[in-house]
Design a protein around this motif. Structure first.
Motif, PDB file in Angstrom:
ATOM      1  N   GLU A 183     -24.728 -27.278  24.054  1.00  0.00           N
ATOM      2  CA  GLU A 183     -25.309 -28.463  23.423  1.00  0.00           C
ATOM      3  C   GLU A 183     -25.515 -28.299  21.928  1.00  0.00           C
ATOM      4  OE1 GLU A 183     -28.658 -30.266  25.581  1.00  0.00           O
ATOM      5  OE2 GLU A 183     -28.342 -28.770  27.142  1.00  0.00           O
ATOM      6  N   GLY A 184     -25.546 -27.057  21.449  1.00  0.00           N
ATOM      7  CA  GLY A 184     -25.829 -26.812  20.043  1.00  0.00           C
ATOM      8  C   GLY A 184     -27.225 -27.241  19.657  1.00  0.00           C
ATOM      9  N   GLN A 242     -22.217 -27.445  14.397  1.00  0.00           N
ATOM     10  CA  GLN A 242     -22.508 -28.843  14.686  1.00  0.00           C
ATOM     11  C   GLN A 242     -23.189 -29.525  13.503  1.00  0.00           C
ATOM     12  OE1 GLN A 242     -24.111 -29.631  18.585  1.00  0.00           O
ATOM     13  NE2 GLN A 242     -25.320 -31.358  17.863  1.00  0.00           N
ATOM     14  N   ASP A 243     -24.145 -28.842  12.875  1.00  0.00           N
ATOM     15  CA  ASP A 243     -24.895 -29.424  11.763  1.00  0.00           C
ATOM     16  C   ASP A 243     -24.581 -28.771  10.428  1.00  0.00           C
ATOM     17  OD1 ASP A 243     -26.326 -31.092  13.590  1.00  0.00           O
ATOM     18  OD2 ASP A 243     -27.639 -29.407  14.055  1.00  0.00           O
ATOM     19  N   GLN A 244     -23.674 -27.787  10.404  1.00  0.00           N
ATOM     20  CA  GLN A 244     -23.387 -27.002   9.210  1.00  0.00           C
ATOM     21  C   GLN A 244     -24.675 -26.422   8.625  1.00  0.00           C
ATOM     22  OE1 GLN A 244     -21.736 -30.436   9.145  1.00  0.00           O
ATOM     23  NE2 GLN A 244     -20.510 -29.217  10.564  1.00  0.00           N
ATOM     24  N   GLU A 245     -25.464 -25.794   9.493  1.00  0.00           N
ATOM     25  CA  GLU A 245     -26.706 -25.148   9.083  1.00  0.00           C
ATOM     26  C   GLU A 245     -26.635 -23.653   9.376  1.00  0.00           C
ATOM     27  OE1 GLU A 245     -30.136 -28.594   9.467  1.00  0.00           O
ATOM     28  OE2 GLU A 245     -29.771 -27.269  11.172  1.00  0.00           O
ATOM     29  N   PHE A 287     -36.222 -22.304  20.727  1.00  0.00           N
ATOM     30  CA  PHE A 287     -36.637 -23.441  19.909  1.00  0.00           C
ATOM     31  C   PHE A 287     -35.669 -24.596  20.102  1.00  0.00           C
ATOM     32  CE2 PHE A 287     -37.609 -19.441  17.876  1.00  0.00           C
ATOM     33  CZ  PHE A 287     -38.919 -19.561  17.444  1.00  0.00           C
ATOM     34  N   ASP A 288     -36.215 -25.816  20.041  1.00  0.00           N
ATOM     35  CA  ASP A 288     -35.390 -27.016  20.022  1.00  0.00           C
ATOM     36  C   ASP A 288     -35.182 -27.387  18.558  1.00  0.00           C
ATOM     37  OD1 ASP A 288     -34.198 -29.497  20.186  1.00  0.00           O
ATOM     38  OD2 ASP A 288     -35.483 -30.218  21.806  1.00  0.00           O
ATOM     39  N   ILE A 289     -33.978 -27.168  18.039  1.00  0.00           N
ATOM     40  CA  ILE A 289     -33.729 -27.395  16.622  1.00  0.00           C
ATOM     41  C   ILE A 289     -33.303 -28.829  16.324  1.00  0.00           C
ATOM     42  CG2 ILE A 289     -33.182 -24.990  16.121  1.00  0.00           C
ATOM     43  CD1 ILE A 289     -30.234 -25.684  16.372  1.00  0.00           C
ATOM     44  N   GLN A 290     -33.169 -29.652  17.361  1.00  0.00           N
ATOM     45  CA  GLN A 290     -32.817 -31.055  17.158  1.00  0.00           C
ATOM     46  C   GLN A 290     -34.040 -31.969  17.192  1.00  0.00           C
ATOM     47  OE1 GLN A 290     -29.898 -31.984  16.279  1.00  0.00           O
ATOM     48  NE2 GLN A 290     -28.750 -30.121  16.691  1.00  0.00           N
TER      49      GLN A 290
END
Length: 450
Positions: A55-56, A411-414, A71-74
């Protein structure tokens, strides 16, 4: 960027090419995030980070206080600063207080590749534990012969569920989740195995880096390693693309036909010349003469000369295979970073310069999605290098102490980094397309008002 957008509107740039250009632009503008904060529950240095591959969305961390957290980073836990700063607290954590938790530092924490329902931790307490994410309970426990430095699972495997473990013991062990037992061991290193990495081109190929300075390639279906990288064997730079090579072969074939060479039923493609000056490629399988005319085929790991080949003058502390599976990046305690061509097994001689790397523990490298940038923990900073030129493009300063691990989210380029200061930092693109659009509209309005 606006030039690319214009070309995309006119159909001059394909969607994939346009997407890759936007992502590359975002990566080049990475900086410490001002609106995303990871609240670390760890009381020790962060040794491992990984975002789930399905899920990224979920970030897994392991620390030296024997704790692991998710952690949920979204989705943020709460917001501060008038809603401008998103705080991400851990969904859950396991530590020494857990009934079956680790007793000493967690050196490696990885997700099960195809499902977020399981994750794996390796520790200095000589144990590898498989956890159920939903119940936070240990469902499988493997006792190792020494400290666990690194664990890895293949992201392309469909036929096995093996955990490769590098420990202070000279043997690499494969733990089978499906049976709960050891599959087998791989012998060849002369000292502890600091890092392990699965190839992205085959589910059967494992790459290991040891404290003896050797990088070995294993086919886990067979006994003995089939390749030992040697830093003295080299080739210059990046090999040409497949299409360019095939076109060159066709041109050479047509020239041979026009010269009137005798070709039989099938035309023979000219053999590529290698560093040894011969038309034949050096085989990865060594040959030794025996009695009579027969020759015995042996693995390079069994030949004394190739067996002692080294990739670094010191321990191999980090390995990372590019997403296309064609190249391997390695870091060593000799403060060197090297790029290897996996087709030939040669050192490409890309000069990354001399960098300050940790020598006492394994470090976690990260590569951008387009395999153009490599992120390397260099003591208290993280440096981004261009993979093909070796030039340093970015320096990330934010940690107060040495950085141990980094993970790039495609996915987020982070970029996520963890260090001895017990902090997990987020590095995000400084500007997005939306921000640029607003600026462009504001400039247009100002020009019309004038």
């Amino acid at each position: 960027m606006w030039k690319d957008i214009g070309y995309r509107e006119m159909g001059k740039i394909r969607p994939n090419s346009f997407s890759s250009r936007i992502k590359s632009n975002r990566i080049s503008n990475l900086q410490l995030s001002n609106n995303k904060d990871i609240v670390s529950p760890h009381r020790g240095s962060i040794n491992s980070l990984q975002v789930d591959l399905t899920e990224g969305r979920y970030l897994l961390s392991g620390a030296s206080d024997a704790s692991a957290a998710v952690f949920d980073i979204q989705r943020a836990t709460n917001y501060e600063g008038d809603g401008l700063i998103a705080k991400h607290k851990c969904l859950f954590s396991v530590d020494k207080q857990h009934q079956k938790g680790h007793k000493y530092a967690i050196s490696s924490a990885i997700w099960y590749p195809v499902d977020t329902g399981l994750f794996v931790t390796g520790s200095y307490d000589h144990h590898i534990k498989v956890w159920d994410t939903n119940t936070t309970q240990v469902v499988m426990n493997f006792k190792m012969p020494g400290k666990v430095y690194r664990t890895a699972m293949s992201t392309v495997a469909t036929s096995h569920m093996l955990i490769a473990a590098g420990t202070e013991d000279v043997q690499v062990r494969l733990c089978d989740i499906s049976s709960g037992a050891f599959a087998h061991t791989l012998s060849g290193h002369r000292d502890g195995v600091m890092t392990v990495e699965w190839a992205t081109s085959s589910e059967w190929v494992l790459i290991t880096g040891g404290c003896d300075g050797a990088i070995r390639f294993w086919d886990i279906r067979r006994a003995g390693c089939f390749l030992v990288l040697d830093q003295s064997q080299s080739q210059l730079g990046q090999r040409p693309p497949v299409l360019a090579r095939s076109a060159a072969n066709k041109v050479s074939v047509s020239k041979s036909l026009s010269a009137g060479q005798n070709l039989l039923v099938k035309s023979r493609v000219p053999q590529k010349k290698y560093a040894n000056g011969h038309g034949m490629k050096q085989s990865t399988i060594g040959r030794m003469p025996s009695k009579g005319s027969a020759r015995q085929r042996l693995h390079p790991g069994m030949l004394s000369i190739q067996d002692r080949a080294t990739a670094h003058y010191g321990a191999v502390t980090g390995l990372k295979v590019t997403d296309d599976g064609m190249y391997l990046l390695s870091a060593g305690s000799d403060s060197r970073i090297k790029l290897w061509d996996l087709e030939s097994g040669y050192n490409t001689l890309v000069n990354f310069g001399k960098v300050h790397l940790q020598a006492s523990k394994a470090i976690q490298l990260a590569v951008s999605q387009d395999s153009a940038q490599v992120f390397v923990p260099c003591m208290a900073v993280v440096k981004a290098f261009d993979i093909w030129s070796g030039k340093m493009s970015l320096t990330f300063r934010g940690h107060y102490e040495s950085v141990n691990c980094c993970w790039f989210s495609s996915q987020d380029q982070e970029l996520y980094t963890g260090g001895n200061d017990r902090q997990i930092l987020v590095w995000s693109p400084s500007k997005t397309i939306t921000d640029d659009t607003n600026e462009r509209q504001a400039k247009d309005e100002d020009s019309w008002s004038d």
